[in-house]
Motif scaffolding. Structure first.
Motif, PDB file in Angstrom:
ATOM      1  N   GLU A   1       0.827  -1.205   0.000  1.00  0.00           N
ATOM      2  CA  GLU A   1       0.000   0.000   0.000  1.00  0.00           C
ATOM      3  C   GLU A   1       0.861   1.255   0.000  1.00  0.00           C
ATOM      4  O   GLU A   1       1.960   1.281   0.551  1.00  0.00           O
ATOM      5  CB  GLU A   1      -0.901   0.055   1.249  1.00  0.00           C
TER       6      GLU A   1
ATOM      7  N   GLU B   1     -10.377   8.850  -8.181  1.00  0.00           N
ATOM      8  CA  GLU B   1     -10.218   7.409  -7.997  1.00  0.00           C
ATOM      9  C   GLU B   1     -11.202   6.835  -6.986  1.00  0.00           C
ATOM     10  O   GLU B   1     -11.741   5.748  -7.177  1.00  0.00           O
ATOM     11  CB  GLU B   1      -8.770   7.134  -7.553  1.00  0.00           C
ATOM     12  N   ASP B   2     -11.427   7.532  -5.878  1.00  0.00           N
ATOM     13  CA  ASP B   2     -12.331   7.062  -4.827  1.00  0.00           C
ATOM     14  C   ASP B   2     -12.815   8.277  -4.042  1.00  0.00           C
ATOM     15  O   ASP B   2     -12.078   8.830  -3.229  1.00  0.00           O
ATOM     16  CB  ASP B   2     -11.607   6.066  -3.914  1.00  0.00           C
TER      17      ASP B   2
ATOM     18  N   LEU C   1      -7.856  -9.004  -4.865  1.00  0.00           N
ATOM     19  CA  LEU C   1      -8.297  -7.622  -4.861  1.00  0.00           C
ATOM     20  C   LEU C   1      -9.774  -7.493  -4.516  1.00  0.00           C
ATOM     21  O   LEU C   1     -10.565  -8.394  -4.782  1.00  0.00           O
ATOM     22  CB  LEU C   1      -8.072  -6.997  -6.248  1.00  0.00           C
TER      23      LEU C   1
ATOM     24  N   THR D   1     -10.858  -1.824  -6.539  1.00  0.00           N
ATOM     25  CA  THR D   1      -9.459  -1.830  -6.968  1.00  0.00           C
ATOM     26  C   THR D   1      -9.299  -2.672  -8.235  1.00  0.00           C
ATOM     27  O   THR D   1      -8.585  -2.290  -9.164  1.00  0.00           O
ATOM     28  CB  THR D   1      -8.550  -2.362  -5.844  1.00  0.00           C
TER      29      THR D   1
ATOM     30  N   THR E   1     -10.563  -0.748 -11.300  1.00  0.00           N
ATOM     31  CA  THR E   1      -9.616   0.325 -11.635  1.00  0.00           C
ATOM     32  C   THR E   1      -8.376  -0.250 -12.319  1.00  0.00           C
ATOM     33  O   THR E   1      -7.925   0.260 -13.352  1.00  0.00           O
ATOM     34  CB  THR E   1      -9.214   1.102 -10.373  1.00  0.00           C
ATOM     35  N   HIS E   2      -7.826  -1.316 -11.743  1.00  0.00           N
ATOM     36  CA  HIS E   2      -6.637  -1.948 -12.327  1.00  0.00           C
ATOM     37  C   HIS E   2      -6.945  -2.527 -13.708  1.00  0.00           C
ATOM     38  O   HIS E   2      -6.152  -2.386 -14.642  1.00  0.00           O
ATOM     39  CB  HIS E   2      -6.124  -3.057 -11.416  1.00  0.00           C
TER      40      HIS E   2
ATOM     41  N   ASP F   1      -3.338  -5.096  -3.094  1.00  0.00           N
ATOM     42  CA  ASP F   1      -3.111  -3.667  -2.927  1.00  0.00           C
ATOM     43  C   ASP F   1      -4.454  -2.952  -2.988  1.00  0.00           C
ATOM     44  O   ASP F   1      -5.469  -3.539  -3.369  1.00  0.00           O
ATOM     45  CB  ASP F   1      -2.098  -3.114  -3.950  1.00  0.00           C
ATOM     46  N   GLY F   2      -4.473  -1.682  -2.574  1.00  0.00           N
ATOM     47  CA  GLY F   2      -5.755  -0.993  -2.463  1.00  0.00           C
ATOM     48  C   GLY F   2      -6.679  -1.820  -1.590  1.00  0.00           C
ATOM     49  O   GLY F   2      -6.272  -2.337  -0.552  1.00  0.00           O
ATOM     50  N   SER F   3      -7.956  -1.973  -2.006  1.00  0.00           N
ATOM     51  CA  SER F   3      -8.867  -2.967  -1.415  1.00  0.00           C
ATOM     52  C   SER F   3      -8.999  -2.827   0.101  1.00  0.00           C
ATOM     53  O   SER F   3      -8.843  -3.796   0.842  1.00  0.00           O
ATOM     54  CB  SER F   3      -8.378  -4.379  -1.769  1.00  0.00           C
TER      55      SER F   3
END
Length: 196
Positions: A8, A24-25, A60, A64, A67-68, A130-132
């Motif tokens: 992260e 993004e969020d 994920l 996320t 987005t990825h 990652d993210g999430s």
């Protein structure tokens, strides 16, 4: 057993929300998206590339993942970042995603914790999350995270989704700290079980 690694980007006050882009969020009225951009250094990308050498799966959350997928799936072969992100298997936790939008994807719709435990038992390399944020909290709460790779950014945002859940007591040992010229510090922690 495979290791589950959480990677992260995080602020000094623990915020992980929307590091890469303004929109993004926006949950909770978050207005600081893209906060990592002024602090980028090529060494941060190189560290992520080194981490990925031992990863063959992503785990994920839905947001996320979407987005990825939008960013990496269209990349043609030969794109260095696409070649890094597209080959691993993807596992996305979602009850609402109708069908995969990124190659090599399995959707986990229920029994998430049991599914992750089973995934860790399968042969293979490391699994990366990652993210999430919601998923990461559940993984930490159920002691499924083996390592934390955090890039700590020298700013405080005051509010936003955080990496670590409230109410969990866990011990991690620092194995390395890598400072970058922009003020970011890469921190690598390994879970110490039996001490918390």
């Amino acid at each position: 057993m495979r290791k589950l690694i959480v990677h992260e980007f995080v602020t000094l006050d623990g915020v992980m929300q929307a590091p890469g882009g303004k929109d993004e969020d926006l949950d909770g009225g978050f207005a600081h998206g893209g906060w990592t951009v002024p602090y980028w250094h090529d060494g941060i990308g190189e560290a992520f590339g080194a981490l990925m050498k031992d990863v063959d799966a992503f785990l994920l959350g839905r947001r996320t993942y979407v987005t990825h997928a939008a960013a990496f799936e269209p990349m043609p072969p030969g794109d260095p970042f696409g070649d890094l992100m597209n080959p691993p298997k993807k596992y996305v936790v979602s009850k609402t995603l109708k069908q995969p939008t990124w190659r090599n994807t399995t959707i986990i719709r229920e029994n998430v914790i049991e599914s992750v435990r089973a995934l860790k038992e399968q042969p293979g390399k490391n699994i990366l999350t990652d993210g999430s944020s919601q998923l990461v909290h559940a993984l930490i709460e159920h002691d499924l995270v083996d390592e934390l790779h955090l890039h700590l950014y020298p700013l405080v945002l005051g509010s936003g989704k955080r990496v670590l859940p409230d109410g969990v007591h866990a011990t991690f040992g620092l194995t390395s700290a890598t400072p970058y010229p922009t003020g970011v510090v890469g921190l690598h922690y390994v879970r110490r079980r039996g001490t918390a």
